[in-house]
Enzyme design. Sequence first.
Site, PDB file in Angstrom:
ATOM      1  N   ALA A  14       0.697  -1.182   0.187  1.00  0.00           N
ATOM      2  CA  ALA A  14      -0.248   0.082   0.178  1.00  0.00           C
ATOM      3  C   ALA A  14       0.761   1.603  -0.494  1.00  0.00           C
ATOM      4  CB  ALA A  14      -0.824  -0.388   1.173  1.00  0.00           C
ATOM      5  N   ARG A  16       2.365   2.475  -2.646  1.00  0.00           N
ATOM      6  CA  ARG A  16       1.401   3.415  -3.633  1.00  0.00           C
ATOM      7  C   ARG A  16       0.636   2.372  -4.618  1.00  0.00           C
ATOM      8  NH1 ARG A  16       6.825   1.180  -7.456  1.00  0.00           N
ATOM      9  NH2 ARG A  16       6.335   0.009  -7.846  1.00  0.00           N
ATOM     10  N   SER A 142      -6.462 -10.948 -11.708  1.00  0.00           N
ATOM     11  CA  SER A 142      -5.811  -9.838 -12.889  1.00  0.00           C
ATOM     12  C   SER A 142      -6.481 -10.462 -13.780  1.00  0.00           C
ATOM     13  CB  SER A 142      -4.335  -9.673 -12.893  1.00  0.00           C
ATOM     14  OG  SER A 142      -4.317  -8.820 -14.179  1.00  0.00           O
ATOM     15  N   TYR A 154       3.045 -14.640 -13.835  1.00  0.00           N
ATOM     16  CA  TYR A 154       1.768 -13.900 -13.380  1.00  0.00           C
ATOM     17  C   TYR A 154       0.702 -14.300 -13.449  1.00  0.00           C
ATOM     18  CZ  TYR A 154      -0.182  -9.744 -12.367  1.00  0.00           C
ATOM     19  OH  TYR A 154      -1.188  -8.080 -12.243  1.00  0.00           O
ATOM     20  N   LYS A 158      -2.131 -15.684 -10.958  1.00  0.00           N
ATOM     21  CA  LYS A 158      -2.973 -14.815 -10.704  1.00  0.00           C
ATOM     22  C   LYS A 158      -4.518 -15.535 -10.793  1.00  0.00           C
ATOM     23  CE  LYS A 158      -2.246 -10.206  -9.833  1.00  0.00           C
ATOM     24  NZ  LYS A 158      -1.975 -10.031  -8.125  1.00  0.00           N
TER      25      LYS A 158
HETATM   26  N1  LIG Z   1      -1.880  -2.454 -12.529  1.00  0.00           N
HETATM   27  C1  LIG Z   1      -2.512  -3.067 -12.918  1.00  0.00           C
HETATM   28  O1  LIG Z   1      -2.924  -2.626 -14.470  1.00  0.00           O
HETATM   29  C2  LIG Z   1      -3.232  -4.302 -12.443  1.00  0.00           C
HETATM   30  C3  LIG Z   1      -3.843  -4.891 -13.107  1.00  0.00           C
HETATM   31  C4  LIG Z   1      -4.070  -6.050 -12.773  1.00  0.00           C
HETATM   32  C5  LIG Z   1      -3.786  -6.116 -11.263  1.00  0.00           C
HETATM   33  N2  LIG Z   1      -3.067  -5.268 -10.690  1.00  0.00           N
HETATM   34  C6  LIG Z   1      -2.726  -6.249  -9.075  1.00  0.00           C
HETATM   35  O2  LIG Z   1      -3.023  -5.350  -8.205  1.00  0.00           O
HETATM   36  C7  LIG Z   1      -1.546  -5.485  -7.019  1.00  0.00           C
HETATM   37  C8  LIG Z   1      -1.320  -3.178  -7.409  1.00  0.00           C
HETATM   38  O3  LIG Z   1      -0.574  -3.314  -8.347  1.00  0.00           O
HETATM   39  P1  LIG Z   1      -0.005  -1.370  -8.416  1.00  0.00           P
HETATM   40  O4  LIG Z   1      -0.535  -1.058 -10.389  1.00  0.00           O
HETATM   41  O5  LIG Z   1      -0.534  -1.137  -7.609  1.00  0.00           O
HETATM   42  O6  LIG Z   1       1.867  -1.799  -8.627  1.00  0.00           O
HETATM   43  P2  LIG Z   1       2.610  -1.269  -8.007  1.00  0.00           P
HETATM   44  O7  LIG Z   1       3.664  -1.743  -8.437  1.00  0.00           O
HETATM   45  O8  LIG Z   1       2.305   0.068  -8.391  1.00  0.00           O
HETATM   46  O9  LIG Z   1       2.548  -1.364  -6.461  1.00  0.00           O
HETATM   47  C9  LIG Z   1       3.022  -2.695  -6.179  1.00  0.00           C
HETATM   48  C10 LIG Z   1       3.444  -2.604  -4.179  1.00  0.00           C
HETATM   49  O10 LIG Z   1       3.478  -3.666  -3.568  1.00  0.00           O
HETATM   50  C11 LIG Z   1       4.667  -3.243  -2.948  1.00  0.00           C
HETATM   51  N3  LIG Z   1       5.332  -5.099  -2.463  1.00  0.00           N
HETATM   52  C12 LIG Z   1       6.125  -5.520  -4.123  1.00  0.00           C
HETATM   53  N4  LIG Z   1       6.359  -6.798  -3.136  1.00  0.00           N
HETATM   54  C13 LIG Z   1       6.227  -6.862  -1.635  1.00  0.00           C
HETATM   55  C14 LIG Z   1       6.444  -8.175  -0.762  1.00  0.00           C
HETATM   56  N5  LIG Z   1       6.864  -8.751  -0.794  1.00  0.00           N
HETATM   57  N6  LIG Z   1       6.034  -7.661   0.491  1.00  0.00           N
HETATM   58  C15 LIG Z   1       5.074  -6.628   0.667  1.00  0.00           C
HETATM   59  N7  LIG Z   1       5.157  -5.253  -0.379  1.00  0.00           N
HETATM   60  C16 LIG Z   1       5.281  -5.933  -1.893  1.00  0.00           C
HETATM   61  C17 LIG Z   1       5.496  -2.945  -3.775  1.00  0.00           C
HETATM   62  O11 LIG Z   1       7.014  -2.780  -3.419  1.00  0.00           O
HETATM   63  C18 LIG Z   1       4.608  -1.820  -4.243  1.00  0.00           C
HETATM   64  O12 LIG Z   1       3.800  -0.868  -3.690  1.00  0.00           O
HETATM   65  C19 LIG Z   1      -0.645  -6.093  -7.317  1.00  0.00           C
HETATM   66  O13 LIG Z   1      -1.274  -7.204  -7.107  1.00  0.00           O
HETATM   67  C20 LIG Z   1      -0.849  -6.032  -9.074  1.00  0.00           C
HETATM   68  O14 LIG Z   1      -1.007  -7.356  -9.813  1.00  0.00           O
HETATM   69  C21 LIG Z   1      -2.365  -4.842 -11.231  1.00  0.00           C
END
Ligand SMILES: NC(=O)c1ccc[n+]([C@@H]2O[C@H](COP(=O)([O-])OP(=O)(O)OC[C@H]3O[C@@H](n4cnc5c(N)ncnc54)[C@H](O)[C@@H]3O)[C@@H](O)[C@H]2O)c1
Length: 253
Positions: A14, A16, A142, A154, A158
């Site tokens: 959380a 970002r 996802s 991934y 997912k």
């Molecule tokens: N952005 C998209 O288009 C999208 C689409 C489908 C699913 N998602 C999923 O939504 C979620 C959030 O994605 P986002 O786009 O905000 O990603 P992001 O990369 O902006 O943020 C992910 C956060 O997770 C943290 N993180 C990574 N590994 C970690 C760990 N081992 N322990 C604790 N924290 C950890 C990172 O430091 C980062 O702050 C993810 O699970 C991602 O797979 C995103």
Amino acid sequence: MTQTPARVAIVTGAARGIGAATALRLAADGFAVAVIDLDEAATAATVGAIEAAGGRALGVGADVGDPEQVQAAVDRIAAELGPPVVLVNNAGVTRDNLLFKMTDADWDLVMHVHLRGSFLMTRACQRYMVDAKWGRVVNLSSTSALGNRGQANYATAKAGLQGFTKTLALELGKFGVTANAIAPGFIQTEMTKATAERLGRDWDEYVAERAAAIPVARGGVPEDIAHTVSFFVSEGAGFVSGQVVYVAGGPRT
Ligand SMILES: NC(=O)c1ccc[n+]([C@@H]2O[C@H](COP(=O)([O-])OP(=O)(O)OC[C@H]3O[C@@H](n4cnc5c(N)ncnc54)[C@H](O)[C@@H]3O)[C@@H](O)[C@H]2O)c1
């Protein structure tokens, strides 16, 4: 009159993106929110934004795939904020590559964060939900769960999270705990910016191209997902469990 203490929600990853927007939204919904990310310093912006809006938050550094760090984090949250009864398993990473180029480390890291991380966090939190006879688990899947070129790791993780979600719904339902998954489509965050960069694409052009293929004709924003989390977590959603909602600006099968 004494005030009932706020229920406690944990949002992983959380610092970002989707996780930060979700933490802010749950705080606005009245939860005290634990903001977990890899290091505590990185959570300061989200914690500060929640506090500035009049909410209560605690930043905790932990790798969600490490059992000792997870236990220490959940113990600290329970002691400092209160028993966590809402868990949003949002932390995530991508290590995209075509199968023939994907390394063991690329595979293992993605499983470590998404699958092992969600398992460890949920196992550590479930007892608080069972004790309270009320709880909400929301897992971030996802659209890639349906298959996506360059994302064997991934997509597998997912899709795995969808099976995990349905099993949690079956095991925990009788304790007043629901479990649901959100499968976002294209959301504009650092994660998708990194993908555009890896492909050598200009960000604005990349967003416009993705938006052109989305029925509602725009890219998603973190608040789109936070809103869906807020619904699943709400009191009125207690009869909705084991579901996967595709939040992608159009239908997916
Ligand atoms: N952005 C998209 O288009 C999208 C689409 C489908 C699913 N998602 C999923 O939504 C979620 C959030 O994605 P986002 O786009 O905000 O990603 P992001 O990369 O902006 O943020 C992910 C956060 O997770 C943290 N993180 C990574 N590994 C970690 C760990 N081992 N322990 C604790 N924290 C950890 C990172 O430091 C980062 O702050 C993810 O699970 C991602 O797979 C995103």
